[in-house]
Design an enzyme around this catalytic site. Sequence first.
Site, PDB file in Angstrom:
ATOM      1  N   VAL A   1       0.860  -1.202   0.000  1.00 23.48           N
ATOM      2  CA  VAL A   1       0.000   0.000   0.000  1.00 23.48           C
ATOM      3  C   VAL A   1       0.891   1.245   0.000  1.00 23.48           C
ATOM      4  CG1 VAL A   1      -2.081  -0.965   1.089  1.00 23.48           C
ATOM      5  CG2 VAL A   1      -0.269  -0.043   2.519  1.00 23.48           C
ATOM      6  N   ALA A   2       2.165   1.078  -0.407  1.00 27.76           N
ATOM      7  CA  ALA A   2       3.085   2.237  -0.405  1.00 27.76           C
ATOM      8  C   ALA A   2       3.062   2.907  -1.777  1.00 27.76           C
ATOM      9  CB  ALA A   2       4.481   1.785  -0.015  1.00 27.76           C
ATOM     10  N   ARG A   3       3.933   2.462  -2.661  1.00 25.08           N
ATOM     11  CA  ARG A   3       3.964   2.977  -4.023  1.00 25.08           C
ATOM     12  C   ARG A   3       4.323   1.836  -4.962  1.00 25.08           C
ATOM     13  NH1 ARG A   3       1.299   6.359  -2.629  1.00 25.08           N
ATOM     14  NH2 ARG A   3       1.497   8.620  -2.747  1.00 25.08           N
TER      15      ARG A   3
ATOM     16  N   ASP B   1      -2.304  -2.269  -3.711  1.00 24.79           N
ATOM     17  CA  ASP B   1      -3.191  -1.095  -3.799  1.00 24.79           C
ATOM     18  C   ASP B   1      -2.611  -0.060  -4.755  1.00 24.79           C
ATOM     19  OD1 ASP B   1      -5.401   0.564  -2.958  1.00 24.79           O
ATOM     20  OD2 ASP B   1      -3.974   1.730  -1.741  1.00 24.79           O
TER      21      ASP B   1
ATOM     22  N   GLU C   1      -0.600   4.341 -12.856  1.00 23.40           N
ATOM     23  CA  GLU C   1      -1.981   4.315 -12.334  1.00 23.40           C
ATOM     24  C   GLU C   1      -2.894   5.134 -13.223  1.00 23.40           C
ATOM     25  OE1 GLU C   1      -2.023   5.287  -8.146  1.00 23.40           O
ATOM     26  OE2 GLU C   1      -0.800   3.555  -7.658  1.00 23.40           O
TER      27      GLU C   1
ATOM     28  N   HIS D   1      -5.786   2.045  -5.552  1.00 20.09           N
ATOM     29  CA  HIS D   1      -5.171   3.073  -4.697  1.00 20.09           C
ATOM     30  C   HIS D   1      -6.203   3.643  -3.708  1.00 20.09           C
ATOM     31  CE1 HIS D   1      -1.644   6.145  -4.600  1.00 20.09           C
ATOM     32  NE2 HIS D   1      -2.215   6.055  -3.415  1.00 20.09           N
ATOM     33  N   LEU D   2      -6.685   2.734  -2.878  1.00 16.39           N
ATOM     34  CA  LEU D   2      -7.759   3.114  -1.947  1.00 16.39           C
ATOM     35  C   LEU D   2      -7.262   3.320  -0.513  1.00 16.39           C
ATOM     36  CD1 LEU D   2     -10.731   0.731  -2.920  1.00 16.39           C
ATOM     37  CD2 LEU D   2     -10.448   3.156  -3.452  1.00 16.39           C
TER      38      LEU D   2
ATOM     39  N   ALA E   1      -5.978   5.580   1.268  1.00 19.07           N
ATOM     40  CA  ALA E   1      -6.359   6.782   2.030  1.00 19.07           C
ATOM     41  C   ALA E   1      -7.848   7.062   1.927  1.00 19.07           C
ATOM     42  CB  ALA E   1      -5.575   7.974   1.503  1.00 19.07           C
TER      43      ALA E   1
END
Length: 596
Positions: free
Chosen positions: A282-284, A308, A313, A332-333, A335
């Site tokens: 879930v970082a990059r 994520d 993207e 990319h959820l 946050a």
Amino acid sequence: MASSATNLSTPFLNNKLSSVSLSSNDKLSAFSLIFRQPRRKPRFMVLSANVDAKPTVLVAEKLGEAGIKLLKEFANVDCSYNLSPEELCTKISLCDALIVRSGTKVNREVFESSDGRLKVVGRAGVGIDNVDLAAATEHGCLVVNAPTANTVAAAEHGIALLAAMARNVAQADASVKAGKWQRNKYVGVSLVGKTLAVMGFGKVGSEVARRAKGLGMHVVAHDPYAPADRARVIGVDLVSFEEVLATADFISLHMPLTPATSKMLNDETFAKMKKGVRIVNVARGGVIDEEALVKALDAGIVAQAALDVFNEEPPPKDSKLVQHEKVTVTPHLGASTVEAQEGVAIEIAEAVVGALKGELAATAVNAPMVPAEVLTELKPYVLLAEKLGRLAVQLVAGGSGVKSVKVSYGSARAPDDLDTRVLRAMITKGLIEPISSVFVNLVNADFTAKQRGLRITEERITLDGSPESPLDFIQVQIANVESKFASAISETGEIKLEGRVKDGIPHLTKVGSFEVDVSLEGSLILCRQVDQPGMIGKVGSVLGEVNVNVSFMSVGRIAPRKQAVMAIGVDEQTKKETLKKIGDIPAIEEFVFLKL
Ligand SMILES: NC(=O)c1ccc[n+]([C@@H]2O[C@H](COP(=O)([O-])OP(=O)(O)OC[C@H]3O[C@@H](n4cnc5c(N)ncnc54)[C@H](O)[C@@H]3O)[C@@H](O)[C@H]2O)c1
Ligand SMILES: O=C(O)[C@H](O)COP(=O)(O)O
């Protein structure tokens, strides 16, 4: 009196004295450095404010309503989502601030297109890898982020992916919805007792570790920069990268994307992993070599991955990684919870509005972090520093080319108890702005000086006495130049000015070898004359005849009836003819008019 000189190569990152060499071609703007008290919480660093008009903030990605409301109280807010890069570049020249999330590339072209107007970029989230920080700094644009409000959301998403992956939740869901009932196919693995390696033990990583311990996992962490006591408090062992690879059943990634972390998981590192490892990211996306991950999944080295974030993207529709049956994906959820988005929106709106107002920014990414109390204390010296720089450069004769400036700070404080970065930035501002169209602020001062080949060396002079006030005096010396006003050249051959703060007001206290005392407000006329009675009256009446108000006069002399320097503070701009009349007074040997 003791003195020490220091040369540091990363001046803004260091709390001590430094020397820098520095230029640029930006436009002079209405923005100026203002220092104010923090409103509620301690903040760091300050910036510029458009004093003339209501600023315009472009919100380029969806932001929580609470943030939009805050922005609207202070600025014109343009919410334009899904702009193409070209549309963004077109709009940006009309905006003072830009707010984005991770979906907008704020590249060099954006800063160049802003033509000097863009003063703040607000990243409504943590990762600033989509913002070209070097370009922002070069353009004097502050970048702020919202580093805390989405931490828990990201950690919860990491745990959600961990559990969903281990129990095949997404795949099983799709299968049932497709009319199947495959209970044997989706047998999962347990988390309890397994080793989870958290890579990047910062805000999110440590929250993931805390939660994973609650699930009964054995948690280790790898982070070359994490403090050992943070790990100890959570009950996590800090281990080497090699140990992570060799021992982890699960790896959860939580480091930023930097040149050092780019493709940190690659063919070579996958080959060293424990067979059947499971990976959560879930970082990059860029911290994993995605092609290498596909190979490792096919080879069974990696049993499963839950992702994520992606290198590109959204990822290409035919991405082998996304389509892989052993991979669980989300768009990319991390946050994206209602709570986190409201929090991030408020956090970034406050930071952007504060920066536009010239307040201290707690979350500055590309500027020195100077505690608010220090800034408050230095406020009058900040003005003094800028004015000394401004005066000194105006004393340089045309064609001399300023290359080397030495700044000396006289203080009774301990050497490590005086942060001079702000003062150096303001002296740089004073030195550069009068002779160029460049706008200099805390963000770009060192960069601008370096570009112009201007080397600023700082020296600390430790004085005896009370350390109550941070500084006794500041001296600015410009070496290897001719001066328009020969008396400003000291015995050692440099243009030399010294200033002090008296009752909160900056004063010029020395010009060359002459002691003077004139408050630095309005403008200044410096005259050298043969010391004799009646000179003050003669100059005063020339100015009085043309209604120029004299705010201050001071005469510094070497000895009675010898050479003297008269410093005259004037409120108004003085015409050339009037200055000529002063020059025509027989005892006046030279004079110069300086704008403060
Ligand atoms: N998916 C999402 O929506 C989402 C949400 C929030 C954060 N993030 C991302 O998560 C990451 C972590 O965010 P954070 O708020 O915890 O940041 P943070 O700065 O608090 O923590 C990052 C940690 O990584 C460490 N680190 C740096 N280089 C490293 C290396 N080479 N090896 C191991 N560790 C290294 C740092 O020392 C730091 O402790 C960032 O990339 C951020 O962009 C993603
Ligand atoms: O770095 C972050 O804060 C996260 O990746 C969140 O990004 P987002 O704001 O685009 O959701």
